[in-house]
Structure formats: structure tokens, C-alpha cells
Write a protein that holds these residues in place. Structure first.
Motif, short mmCIF file in Angstrom:
data_model
loop_
_atom_site.label_atom_id
_atom_site.label_comp_id
_atom_site.label_asym_id
_atom_site.label_seq_id
_atom_site.Cartn_x
_atom_site.Cartn_y
_atom_site.Cartn_z
N THR A 35 0.84 -1.20 0.00
CA THR A 35 0.00 0.00 0.00
C THR A 35 0.88 1.25 0.00
OG1 THR A 35 -1.77 -1.19 1.12
CG2 THR A 35 -1.86 1.22 1.22
N LEU A 36 1.80 1.33 0.95
CA LEU A 36 2.66 2.51 1.01
C LEU A 36 3.96 2.28 0.25
CD1 LEU A 36 2.01 3.51 4.73
CD2 LEU A 36 0.93 4.42 2.66
N TRP A 42 6.97 0.52 5.27
CA TRP A 42 6.21 -0.55 4.58
C TRP A 42 6.78 -0.81 3.17
CZ3 TRP A 42 0.13 -0.28 4.99
CH2 TRP A 42 -0.45 -1.39 4.38
N GLN A 76 -7.15 -0.41 -1.90
CA GLN A 76 -6.42 -1.35 -1.05
C GLN A 76 -7.25 -2.52 -0.52
OE1 GLN A 76 -5.84 2.34 0.87
NE2 GLN A 76 -6.05 1.48 2.91
N SER A 94 -1.69 -5.26 4.70
CA SER A 94 -2.18 -4.94 6.04
C SER A 94 -3.37 -5.83 6.38
CB SER A 94 -2.61 -3.48 6.08
OG SER A 94 -3.62 -3.28 7.05
N ILE A 96 -5.80 -4.99 8.03
CA ILE A 96 -7.01 -4.17 7.87
C ILE A 96 -7.52 -4.28 6.43
CG2 ILE A 96 -8.00 -1.85 7.98
CD1 ILE A 96 -5.74 -1.09 9.89
N ASN A 97 -6.60 -4.14 5.48
CA ASN A 97 -7.00 -4.12 4.08
C ASN A 97 -7.52 -5.46 3.58
OD1 ASN A 97 -6.21 -1.46 4.04
ND2 ASN A 97 -4.18 -1.87 3.19
N ASN A 150 2.80 -2.26 10.46
CA ASN A 150 2.56 -0.86 10.13
C ASN A 150 2.64 -0.06 11.43
OD1 ASN A 150 1.98 1.36 8.52
ND2 ASN A 150 -0.21 0.97 8.42
N ARG A 153 -2.12 2.62 15.69
CA ARG A 153 -2.78 3.69 14.94
C ARG A 153 -3.27 4.78 15.89
NH1 ARG A 153 -3.44 1.81 9.67
NH2 ARG A 153 -5.09 3.31 9.18
N VAL A 176 -10.37 3.54 7.15
CA VAL A 176 -10.07 2.56 6.11
C VAL A 176 -11.36 1.79 5.79
CG1 VAL A 176 -8.30 0.90 5.40
CG2 VAL A 176 -7.94 2.26 7.43
N TRP A 197 -6.43 5.14 1.05
CA TRP A 197 -5.34 6.04 1.46
C TRP A 197 -5.07 7.07 0.37
CZ3 TRP A 197 -2.96 8.24 5.18
CH2 TRP A 197 -1.68 8.76 5.03
N GLU A 213 -6.68 8.30 11.18
CA GLU A 213 -5.90 7.53 12.15
C GLU A 213 -4.89 6.69 11.38
OE1 GLU A 213 -6.94 3.79 12.38
OE2 GLU A 213 -7.62 4.59 10.47
N ASN A 214 -3.63 6.77 11.80
CA ASN A 214 -2.54 6.02 11.17
C ASN A 214 -1.36 5.96 12.14
OD1 ASN A 214 -2.03 4.77 8.43
ND2 ASN A 214 -3.34 6.46 7.80
N ASP A 240 -1.94 -2.42 13.19
CA ASP A 240 -2.04 -3.35 12.05
C ASP A 240 -0.72 -4.00 11.70
OD1 ASP A 240 -1.62 -0.68 11.22
OD2 ASP A 240 -2.24 -1.12 9.16
O1 X2X Z 1 -4.89 3.32 4.51
C1 X2X Z 1 -4.25 3.38 5.56
O2 X2X Z 1 -4.59 4.10 6.50
C2 X2X Z 1 -3.01 2.56 5.70
C3 X2X Z 1 -1.98 3.09 4.74
O3 X2X Z 1 -2.51 2.62 7.00
C4 X2X Z 1 -3.37 1.12 5.38
O4 X2X Z 1 -3.13 0.63 4.32
C5 X2X Z 1 -4.09 0.34 6.41
#
Ligand code: X2X
Length: 340
Positions: A35-36, A42, A76, A94, A96-97, A150, A153, A176, A197, A213-214, A240
Motif C-alpha cells: 500500500t505505502l 512498509w 487497497q 495490512s 485491515i486491508n 505498520n 494507529r 479505512v 489512502w 488515524e494512522n 495493524d
Molecule cells: O490506509 C491506511 O490508512 C493505511 C496506509 O494505513 C493502510 O493501508 C491500512
């Protein structure tokens, strides 16, 4: 003379056969999704995995990094499906994703389940981690190899310091695209909006949303204070982990020795990634926080009582999602954390 010629021909045929077999099964390049990008730990983990695989397979496996989830147009939460379908060969993703496809991965997004880094490790490095890898392999058609991170958060916004759910009332937050986040922020009285993101950054810059939030490392590397994110609350509500995976068919096309090389490379890149993700944040080392404060950000660390108000407000969401994730898995996770 004749025998020698015959022998040479057999050896040549065997060698040629081996070469053609390899040419058929090994592709010139494999696609790794993150993702990043490489400005973040990441994406750097992606670069490192690629480098280690190349080294350990003597260049037989070449990988190209596609960050920003570019193989799925930045969406994502579609990444996991694309890995399963073979559009993506490998990923550092992640939890989460991927949780819209693999409901058990919502575990790490249960509000206030993991109080510290030891709690994350108790899950990823213990039985729970093994159970989740088994789920990914069985239902997800991927080969999970290693854990990365990651981070915890933390919540930021452009309006005011937040020390209680009341401070969040009506505030617009980018979350997200996992429904659990919508429910968590709604339970806190905020107004959550799901977006990728890629869409989040312009939305923060234009003021279409007030907060997000991150992890702190992302907050810094994405320069969020420059888009008005001037208030930061260290509530450590979720974290995450990242997971290194390979598409099953791609995995099966490699020799056992090369599979082992890819696995060892993932384990090493994962360990390095976790260490890097915690640098300047864990323990007494708060270099990242100092950098954030130097950028003019007001940092709020809720007291135990203030934190408890966030916990209580989100408890119904926790209980509801524990059932979706699987009551036994959640109990196992809680027990592992209590024992850490
Ligand atoms: O989208 C987000 O916040 C990030 C970059 O942290 C993830 O991919 C979960």
C-alpha cells in the motif's frame, strides 16, 4: 568415440530439458504489491524482500514493487482478491486491508485489544498467528510467510485536542474501508467516511474530512502536519501487522529450494520491518514524537480514566465483532495477551 558422443548428447538433452522446464515455470518478473511506497517503512520492507530474494535465489526470482496498490487502482481493500486471482503474485499487506475478505483478520482492529507491543507479538508470534496463517492458506489460496508491522494507529485532526469521545462529536474522520472502523468511530460519536489512502490525503488537504488515524511513522512520512493535522491523540486503540504472502500457484511453480529462499527472505525482511516500524516510538525512545511536536502538533496522551471512556464507548462494537471474527479465536487472543 561413439559412446562419448552419445553420452554428451544425453547430458545436453537433460540440461536443455532442465532449462526449458525452468523457462516454462519461472517468469522473468513477479509483481509485489504494497500500500505505502518506499518513503515509508512498509514500502522499504518490499524493497528489502526483493533484494534478499534476488540474493538468495541467485537471481532466479526477480520481483518488481508496485506500491500504492497500483495493480488494483489504489483500492487497497481489493488487494487480497487480486492476489487470489493471480493479478498480484506477492504482497506485503495490512490485516485491515484484507479483513473484508478474511473476517478473522479483523482481530487486530478490535478496539483496545492490544495494549502494547508485547501484546502484538503475543498474537503474531504465538498460536493465534499460526491459526491466522492456516486460515489464509486454506481459505485465501495464499502462502503466508512472515509478519511485518505498520504500527499502532493514533488519531489526528485539524480542529481541536481530543481527550474523550465527547471531543470527537460530529467530527469527520477518514477511516479505512473495513466496516469495523465505521462502527468504532460511530460509537465514539464521530462521523466516519470510508476511503482509500490515495483519496485520504487530498480529502485531508481540502478539509473534506477533519481527521484520520494512522501509525506515527506514517503521520510523519506522509507529512500530515502540512495538511492541517495539528492535533494528535496517542490512544493506541488498534495496530495493524503486515503479512508477507505469495499466491499459491506461483509458490508451487518454484523449486522447494527457491521456496525456502523466499520464505527466509520474508522472515528476515519482516523482522527488520518490525524493528524499523518501532524505532523512535517504542519504550523510552520517543524521537518520532519529538519530531511531531517540533512540527507544531499538539500531542494528547489520555489519562487512564480518559482512555477508559474510549474503551467503554467502543465495547459494544468489540463484543459484536468478536462473534464475527470467531469467539474462540478472540478468547485465545485475549488469553495470550493476558499471559504476555
Ligand atoms: O490506509 C491506511 O490508512 C493505511 C496506509 O494505513 C493502510 O493501508 C491500512
Amino acid at each position: 568415440m561413439l559412446r562419448t558422443t552419445f553420452f554428451t548428447a544425453v547430458v545436453a538433452a537433460a540440461m536443455f530439458g532442465a532449462v526449458t522446464a525452468q523457462a516454462q515455470t519461472y517468469r522473468a518478473e513477479y509483481r509485489l504489491s504494497t500500500t505505502l511506497g518506499t518513503a515509508f517503512t512498509w514500502g522499504q520492507a518490499g524493497e528489502r524482500w526483493i533484494e534478499l530474494v534476488k540474493e538468495k535465489t541467485q537471481g532466479r526470482i526477480n520481483i518488481k514493487l508496485y506500491s500504492g496498490n497500483s495493480l488494483v487502482g489504489g483500492e487497497q481493500t481489493r488487494e487480497f482478491t487480486a492476489i487470489r486471482q493471480g493479478v498480484i503474485d506477492m504482497s506485503i499487506g495490512s490485516t485491515i486491508n484484507w479483513s473484508p475478505q478474511i473476517r478473522e483478520l479483523n482481530l487486530f482492529s478490535l478496539p483496545f485489544l492490544m495494549p502494547d507491543y508485547k501484546a502484538i507479538d503475543a498474537l503474531t508470534q504465538g498460536e493465534v498467528g499460526k491459526d491466522l496463517f492456516a486460515v489464509l492458506e486454506k481459505r485465501g489460496d495464499v502462502i503466508p510467510l512472515a509478519w511485518g508491522e505498520n504500527g499502532f494507529r493514533e488519531m489526528s485532526n485539524s480542529k481541536r485536542p481530543i481527550a474523550s469521545p465527547a471531543d470527537m462529536k460530529g467530527m469527520k474522520f477518514r477511516v479505512v474501508g473495513s466496516p469495523l472502523y465505521n462502527e468504532t468511530f460511530s460509537a465514539l460519536g464521530a462521523n466516519p467516511t470510508q476511503m482509500s489512502w490515495a483519496d485520504a490525503q487530498p480529502a485531508l488537504a481540502s478539509g473534506a474530512v477533519d481527521g484520520q488515524e494512522n501509525p506515527l511513522s506514517v503521520f510523519v512520512a506522509a507529512k500530515l502536519p502540512t495538511v492541517g493535522q495539528k492535533y494528535l491523540t496517542l490512544w493506541h486503540y488498534v495496530a495493524d501487522p503486515l503479512i508477507f504472502v505469495v499466491n499459491k500457484q506461483v509458490w508451487n511453480s518454484w523449486t522447494p529450494a527457491d521456496r525456502e529462499a523466499v520464505r527466509q527472505a520474508a522472515l528476515q525482511a519482516g523482522r527488520e520491518n518490525v524493528e524499523k516500524a518501532r524505532k523512535g516510538i517504542a519504550g523510552n525512545d520517543n524521537a518520532v514524537l519529538k519530531q511531531i511536536e517540533a512540527a507544531g502538533v499538539t500531542v494528547t496522551l489520555p489519562t487512564a480514566a480518559q482512555r477508559d471512556a474510549f474503551v467503554q464507548a467502543t465495547r459494544p462494537v468489540y463484543d459484536k465483532w468478536a462473534k464475527t471474527i470467531g469467539a474462540d479465536l478472540v478468547k485465545k487472543a485475549e488469553a495470550a495477551i493476558a499471559k504476555r
